[in-house]
Design a protein around this motif. Structure first.
Motif, PDB file in Angstrom:
ATOM      1  N   ASN A 100       0.760   5.859  -1.515  1.00 37.69           N
ATOM      2  CA  ASN A 100       0.173   7.045  -1.846  1.00 37.69           C
ATOM      3  C   ASN A 100       0.989   7.858  -2.427  1.00 37.69           C
ATOM      4  O   ASN A 100       2.157   8.188  -1.902  1.00 37.69           O
ATOM      5  N   LYS A 101       0.767   8.398  -3.550  1.00 39.28           N
ATOM      6  CA  LYS A 101       1.282   9.486  -4.181  1.00 39.28           C
ATOM      7  C   LYS A 101       0.277  10.866  -4.292  1.00 39.28           C
ATOM      8  O   LYS A 101      -0.843  10.787  -4.713  1.00 39.28           O
ATOM      9  N   SER A 102       0.711  11.853  -3.166  1.00 40.98           N
ATOM     10  CA  SER A 102      -0.036  13.055  -3.259  1.00 40.98           C
ATOM     11  C   SER A 102      -0.106  13.922  -4.550  1.00 40.98           C
ATOM     12  O   SER A 102       0.931  13.745  -5.124  1.00 40.98           O
ATOM     13  N   LYS A 139      -7.324  14.043  -7.037  1.00 40.22           N
ATOM     14  CA  LYS A 139      -7.387  13.245  -6.032  1.00 40.22           C
ATOM     15  C   LYS A 139      -5.877  12.544  -5.866  1.00 40.22           C
ATOM     16  O   LYS A 139      -5.158  12.446  -6.938  1.00 40.22           O
ATOM     17  N   ASP A 140      -5.471  12.253  -4.617  1.00 40.00           N
ATOM     18  CA  ASP A 140      -4.228  11.481  -4.716  1.00 40.00           C
ATOM     19  C   ASP A 140      -4.310  10.345  -5.388  1.00 40.00           C
ATOM     20  O   ASP A 140      -5.325   9.555  -5.491  1.00 40.00           O
ATOM     21  N   ARG A 186      -4.586   8.342 -13.551  1.00 34.64           N
ATOM     22  CA  ARG A 186      -4.311   7.456 -12.760  1.00 34.64           C
ATOM     23  C   ARG A 186      -3.438   6.517 -13.328  1.00 34.64           C
ATOM     24  O   ARG A 186      -2.645   5.966 -12.604  1.00 34.64           O
ATOM     25  N   PRO A 231      -3.682   6.444  -5.434  1.00 35.23           N
ATOM     26  CA  PRO A 231      -3.290   5.208  -4.457  1.00 35.23           C
ATOM     27  C   PRO A 231      -2.418   4.400  -5.165  1.00 35.23           C
ATOM     28  O   PRO A 231      -2.308   4.225  -6.462  1.00 35.23           O
ATOM     29  N   THR A 278       5.349  10.811  -1.689  1.00 35.19           N
ATOM     30  CA  THR A 278       5.136   9.525  -2.181  1.00 35.19           C
ATOM     31  C   THR A 278       5.650   8.301  -1.079  1.00 35.19           C
ATOM     32  O   THR A 278       6.911   8.586  -0.685  1.00 35.19           O
ATOM     33  N   TYR A 322      -1.070   0.174  -5.048  1.00 32.15           N
ATOM     34  CA  TYR A 322      -1.203  -1.312  -4.648  1.00 32.15           C
ATOM     35  C   TYR A 322      -0.083  -2.141  -5.160  1.00 32.15           C
ATOM     36  O   TYR A 322       0.180  -2.948  -4.384  1.00 32.15           O
ATOM     37  N   TYR A 367       0.826  -1.180   0.049  1.00 30.46           N
ATOM     38  CA  TYR A 367      -0.082   0.036  -0.028  1.00 30.46           C
ATOM     39  C   TYR A 367       0.926   1.281   0.085  1.00 30.46           C
ATOM     40  O   TYR A 367       1.871   1.304   0.762  1.00 30.46           O
TER      41      TYR A 367
END
Length: 291
Positions: free
Chosen positions: A48-50, A57-58, A108, A60, A282, A62, A46
């Motif tokens: 996240n890339k702001s 949106k940020d 994305r 995600p 990130t 995976y 998991y």
């Protein structure tokens, strides 16, 4: 961060005068790839890339795939193709292609969001500003639905200088798909510390983008807002980043992985009305498998 440029220049000058040798062993080097064999793998976890764009949106994270092949001269590394022009005990010089990374904030499934280890936002109107005192003031002109900011491929040259104080990586590349016809250049210093089954890598990066790159991704089209199209004038920009990667060898095929990055975005980009943050971060935590 303001001192990162001076630090990197000092390191690169000092390293050029230092005696060192290219590592001759892959012992405890989880990034080592054997010549002539495909390196295939994936990382589950998991992260996240702001996203610094307004109303986007940020991103995600995976699953991160790994696909690489290194021959005697030609190589393929997570979508990038290269050719080694020259190499010696202390250096390597390559011709190389690479992805643009600014388009990743708009989509994305941009390659830069998939091959993290080498953001789709809703295209909504930018909200007008409201006074913090609760009294509504004249709103800023609203930006309508954004036109596409397309992905592109960059082609150029890169050099690695191997020293006892780390590795210096310098590159320059031009848009080869005529999307924005811009130029990007990068200077990176990174240092590996292997400790038994652990491997830690620290890095500092300068990432320069020409005016054409900044204008294409962060400028405002006339169809989006005539006011902001005239108000915001793009200029070349220099982002600064620090990075950390930690890996722990579990078995021959499995590693634990932690990646963290912080990027200080240049003022020339932050001034864009599309951007509402002056940084991006990130992180990713997971388990990596290599076939």
């Amino acid at each position: 961060m303001p001192y990162l440029l001076a630090l990197l220049l000092a390191i690169s000058l000092y390293s050029g005068a230092s005696s060192a040798s290219v590592p001759t062993s892959c012992d405890n080097n989880t990034d080592c790839i054997e010549v002539g064999r495909w390196d295939l793998g994936f990382t589950l976890g998991y992260g996240n890339k702001s996203n610094p764009l307004k109303d986007y949106k940020d991103i995600p994270l995976y699953v991160v795939p790994t696909i690489a092949y290194y021959g005697e001269r030609w190589f393929f590394d997570n979508g990038n193709i290269g050719y080694t022009l020259a190499e010696g005990e202390n250096y390597t010089l390559n011709l190389v292609t690479t992805f643009s990374n600014d388009s990743a904030f708009f989509y994305r499934w941009d390659p830069s969001n998939i091959f993290l280890l080498s953001g789709s936002g809703n295209q909504r109107a930018i909200s007008p500003m409201v006074s913090t005192l609760g009294t509504r003031v004249a709103p800023e002109p609203v930006i309508g639905e954004l036109e596409n900011r397309n992905f592109t491929y960059l082609g150029g040259a890169e050099a690695f200088i191997y020293t006892r104080f780390g590795i210096v990586h310098a590159s320059v590349a031009h848009d080869i798909l005529n999307v924005h016809d811009g130029l990007e250049s990068k200077l990176k210093w990174f240092y590996n510390i292997p400790l038994d089954k652990w491997n830690f890598e620290f890095a500092a990066v300068l990432d320069w983008k020409s005016e054409e790159v900044v204008d294409y991704y962060y400028g405002v089209r006339p169809s989006e807002s005539l006011f902001w199209n005239q108000e915001y004038q793009a200029e070349s920009a220099l982002n600064q980043s620090i990075e950390f990667t930690g890996q722990y060898v579990l078995t021959k095929n499995w590693n634990l992985l932690l990646v963290a990055r912080y990027t200080d975005i240049a003022d020339e980009i932050v001034d864009s009305p599309l951007v509402d943050k002056d940084y991006t971060t990130t992180y990713f935590v997971g388990a990596a498998y290599r076939f």
